[in-house]
Write an enzyme that holds these catalytic residues in place. Structure first.
Site, mmCIF file in Angstrom:
data_model
loop_
_atom_site.group_PDB
_atom_site.id
_atom_site.type_symbol
_atom_site.label_atom_id
_atom_site.label_comp_id
_atom_site.label_asym_id
_atom_site.label_seq_id
_atom_site.Cartn_x
_atom_site.Cartn_y
_atom_site.Cartn_z
ATOM 1 C CB CYS A 1 -28.504 37.850 39.961
ATOM 2 S SG CYS A 1 -27.088 37.659 38.849
ATOM 3 C CB CYS B 1 -29.341 31.597 34.405
ATOM 4 S SG CYS B 1 -29.466 33.360 33.994
#
Length: 261
Positions: free
Chosen positions: A70, A177
């Protein structure tokens, strides 16, 4: 070999699939946080506390390395995770692939969450690795959330909106992302302009996994027997991969793997 990966949701699937491809013999521990997701809107302190809890749940299974799958958690929680787990368990963060993207000369577009777009963190990476290259920062409203829930209509809308904000002359898109790597083909189709050279997309999963293997002194062995088992933790509890994960090839890749006993 046992590799753990953590994220609030299924953004870790891209790196998980990369581990499976490079070391199909590795056992996997996937530690998610459905009770606390999404992490993006949380304060840095709150996000760090959630990330530490998810990481410690994974660490209890004694992996040889932990991949933070992440970008947001890497920005805010990586120092705390390393202070808690290293040197016993190497912790590898996920950084947008701005450096290799800029090496192509650009122009470059960085697709990222609205919170990351324009942030000091991302601007610092651009200054450090993309000097002299034209860079457009593109906020992708709702895309990570749409991917997380495998909401196909919402994915199409979010990709189209971000593509409309992307300059027409870009040659390279950075997927800033980890969720975006799951819909890379749809992003490519939306941004590719007729008559332009093929668009280059840069995700982080492959480089992150390669770094994890280096940290533990292991080599890629893609021909190894696919005997690795999968353990899924949901906010610390044993569980199963969330159903939306199976909408993606990276999630279906894990379906054929036996769960850990």
């Amino acid at each position: 070999m046992k590799i753990a990966l953590m994220d609030s949701g299924i953004g870790l699937l891209a790196a998980t699939a990369a581990v499976r491809r490079l070391r199909p013999d590795a056992d996997l521990v996937l530690s998610l946080d459905p009770d606390g997701m999404p992490w993006g809107p949380r304060t840095p302190q709150d996000l760090t506390a959630r990330a530490l809890a998810v990481a410690e749940a994974a660490a209890a299974h004694r992996p040889e390395a932990l991949i933070v799958g992440c970008n947001t958690a890497t920005v805010h929680a990586l120092p705390a995770l390393r202070a808690t787990l290293e040197p016993g368990i190497p912790v590898i963060g996920t950084v947008p692939a701005i450096k290799p993207a800029a090496a192509g000369g650009g122009p470059v577009a960085i697709w990222a969450t609205p919170a990351t777009t324009g942030s000091p963190y991302q601007r610092g990476l651009i200054e450090d690795f993309a000097g002299g290259v034209t860079v457009a920062e593109v906020p992708c409203w709702g895309l990570a959330e749409a991917v997380e829930h495998a909401d196909q209509t919402a994915i199409d809308a979010a990709v189209a909106a971000a593509a409309a904000l992307t300059p027409g002359d870009v040659t390279t898109v950075v997927l800033g992302c980890t969720h975006y790597e799951l819909v890379a083909d749809r992003i490519r189709a939306a941004v590719q302009r007729t008559g332009r050279p093929p668009l280059a997309l840069h995700g982080s999963a492959g480089a992150v996994v390669a770094q994890a293997l280096r940290r533990i002194g292991a080599r890629p062995e893609p021909e190894a027997a696919a005997l690795g088992a999968v353990t899924v933790l949901l906010s610390g509890r044993p569980g199963a991969l969330p159903a939306p994960a199976l909408a993606y090839a990276e999630g279906r890749l894990l379906q054929a793997v036996s769960p850990a006993p």
